[in-house]
Design a protein around this motif. Structure first.
Motif, PDB file in Angstrom:
ATOM      1  N   UNK A  55       0.894  -1.377   0.126  1.00  0.00           N
ATOM      2  CA  UNK A  55       0.178   0.059   0.059  1.00  0.00           C
ATOM      3  C   UNK A  55       0.595   1.383   0.057  1.00  0.00           C
ATOM      4  N   UNK A  56       2.082   1.115   0.102  1.00  0.00           N
ATOM      5  CA  UNK A  56       2.941   2.286   0.253  1.00  0.00           C
ATOM      6  C   UNK A  56       2.804   3.464  -0.874  1.00  0.00           C
ATOM      7  N   UNK A  57       2.304   3.073  -2.140  1.00  0.00           N
ATOM      8  CA  UNK A  57       2.227   3.943  -3.001  1.00  0.00           C
ATOM      9  C   UNK A  57       0.771   4.149  -3.655  1.00  0.00           C
ATOM     10  N   UNK A  58       0.013   3.816  -2.751  1.00  0.00           N
ATOM     11  CA  UNK A  58      -1.241   3.624  -3.399  1.00  0.00           C
ATOM     12  C   UNK A  58      -1.841   5.034  -3.605  1.00  0.00           C
ATOM     13  N   UNK A  59      -1.379   6.123  -3.246  1.00  0.00           N
ATOM     14  CA  UNK A  59      -1.694   7.497  -3.512  1.00  0.00           C
ATOM     15  C   UNK A  59      -0.295   8.405  -3.194  1.00  0.00           C
ATOM     16  N   UNK A  99       8.322   6.828   5.020  1.00  0.00           N
ATOM     17  CA  UNK A  99       9.172   5.882   4.445  1.00  0.00           C
ATOM     18  C   UNK A  99       9.836   6.729   3.327  1.00  0.00           C
ATOM     19  N   UNK A 100       9.346   7.724   2.737  1.00  0.00           N
ATOM     20  CA  UNK A 100       9.751   8.320   1.487  1.00  0.00           C
ATOM     21  C   UNK A 100      11.147   8.999   1.936  1.00  0.00           C
ATOM     22  N   UNK A 118      10.595  -2.115   5.417  1.00  0.00           N
ATOM     23  CA  UNK A 118       9.832  -1.362   3.984  1.00  0.00           C
ATOM     24  C   UNK A 118      10.676  -0.566   3.487  1.00  0.00           C
ATOM     25  N   UNK A 119      11.226   0.575   4.370  1.00  0.00           N
ATOM     26  CA  UNK A 119      11.802   1.600   3.663  1.00  0.00           C
ATOM     27  C   UNK A 119      13.070   1.028   2.975  1.00  0.00           C
ATOM     28  N   UNK A 120      13.747   0.084   3.579  1.00  0.00           N
ATOM     29  CA  UNK A 120      14.918  -0.361   2.685  1.00  0.00           C
ATOM     30  C   UNK A 120      14.693  -1.270   1.340  1.00  0.00           C
ATOM     31  N   UNK A 121      13.307  -1.935   1.614  1.00  0.00           N
ATOM     32  CA  UNK A 121      12.862  -2.637   0.266  1.00  0.00           C
ATOM     33  C   UNK A 121      12.717  -1.737  -0.849  1.00  0.00           C
ATOM     34  N   UNK A 122      11.928  -0.822  -0.487  1.00  0.00           N
ATOM     35  CA  UNK A 122      11.741   0.263  -1.421  1.00  0.00           C
ATOM     36  C   UNK A 122      12.818   0.972  -2.000  1.00  0.00           C
ATOM     37  N   UNK A 123      13.906   1.311  -1.107  1.00  0.00           N
ATOM     38  CA  UNK A 123      14.947   1.842  -1.583  1.00  0.00           C
ATOM     39  C   UNK A 123      15.982   0.937  -2.402  1.00  0.00           C
ATOM     40  N   UNK A 124      15.728  -0.176  -2.050  1.00  0.00           N
ATOM     41  CA  UNK A 124      16.643  -1.233  -2.959  1.00  0.00           C
ATOM     42  C   UNK A 124      16.014  -1.063  -4.445  1.00  0.00           C
ATOM     43  N   UNK A 125      14.898  -0.930  -4.528  1.00  0.00           N
ATOM     44  CA  UNK A 125      14.233  -0.710  -6.037  1.00  0.00           C
ATOM     45  C   UNK A 125      14.406   0.547  -6.692  1.00  0.00           C
ATOM     46  N   UNK A 126      15.215   1.531  -5.776  1.00  0.00           N
ATOM     47  CA  UNK A 126      15.203   2.751  -6.279  1.00  0.00           C
ATOM     48  C   UNK A 126      16.948   2.865  -6.907  1.00  0.00           C
TER      49      UNK A 126
END
Length: 218
Positions: A55-59, A99-100, A118-126
């Motif tokens: 749900x982290x980028x739902x909006x 988390x952003x 969750x922040x690490x998981x998102x940053x890995x995709x960046x």
């Protein structure tokens, strides 16, 4: 738990059906998979982590007029509607709100193992190959220059200057992406980030060599 996750997957896929490709369902899926891997080595509440990843980028606020409350609100309404307990709902909302990378440039008062994962998981995709693709896709989406030698990166930014930047895409590597390796929260993410970071450095060396006259990077 599985039924709750399955419902959420379906909800997110519908909501992000027409999203910008750097923040679409495939991004969510990659982050979710990163979370599931991190959870094999880092202790945390599995349900909170997986729901927050989904749900982290739902909006995402950058696609909704800068409204940073919309995402947590939609997530909360959805989770309450499927019967997730109140404490977990609030925890997921706090993760989404904090988390952003932009949020990290301000005063963050909320911390938890789940946010860290969750922040690490998102940053890995960046970062890495996909991070490069996402950066240039978003730059194209915003009609930004690829690179302009006359516009140097601003490496010391606050929340507002980062949020309002319209700099060329290559600056984003120096203003964020190359900084993420050392901002990972968990040992596991730091290990995973190393090779992705090295790939970005190799890419940038090749980019600058070609920009200077088509010669291969040494």
């Amino acid at each position: 738990m599985k039924h709750c996750i399955d419902q959420t997957v379906n909800f997110v896929r519908r909501q992000l059906a027409n999203a910008e490709a750097g923040h679409d369902w495939w991004h969510i899926l990659r982050v979710w998979n990163n979370v599931k891997y991190l959870l094999t080595r880092e202790p945390a509440d599995t349900l909170v982590c997986e729901l927050a990843a989904l749900l982290h980028d739902i909006a995402d606020s950058k696609f909704h007029g800068g409204d940073e409350t919309l995402g947590p609100r939609i997530a909360g309404e959805y989770l309450n509607g499927i019967g997730v307990d109140e404490n977990r709902v609030k925890h997921v909302q706090e993760i989404i709100l904090n988390m952003s990378y932009k949020a990290s440039l301000g005063h963050v008062t909320f911390h938890s193992p789940e946010l860290a994962i969750v922040q690490d998981a998102d940053r890995l995709d960046a970062i890495g190959a996909i991070g490069i693709a996402r950066a240039f896709h978003y730059g194209g989406f915003k009609n930004r220059e690829l690179y302009n030698p006359g516009i140097p990166p601003v490496t010391q930014q606050n929340r507002e200057s980062y949020k309002n930047s319209t700099a060329p895409t290559l600056n984003h590597f120096h203003e964020k992406l190359l900084l993420l390796k050392d901002k990972m929260n968990t040992d596991t993410a730091r290990e995973l980030a190393a090779s992705r970071h090295a790939f970005m450095e190799q890419y940038l060396a090749q980019f600058h060599a070609e920009w200077a006259g088509g010669l291969p990077a040494q």
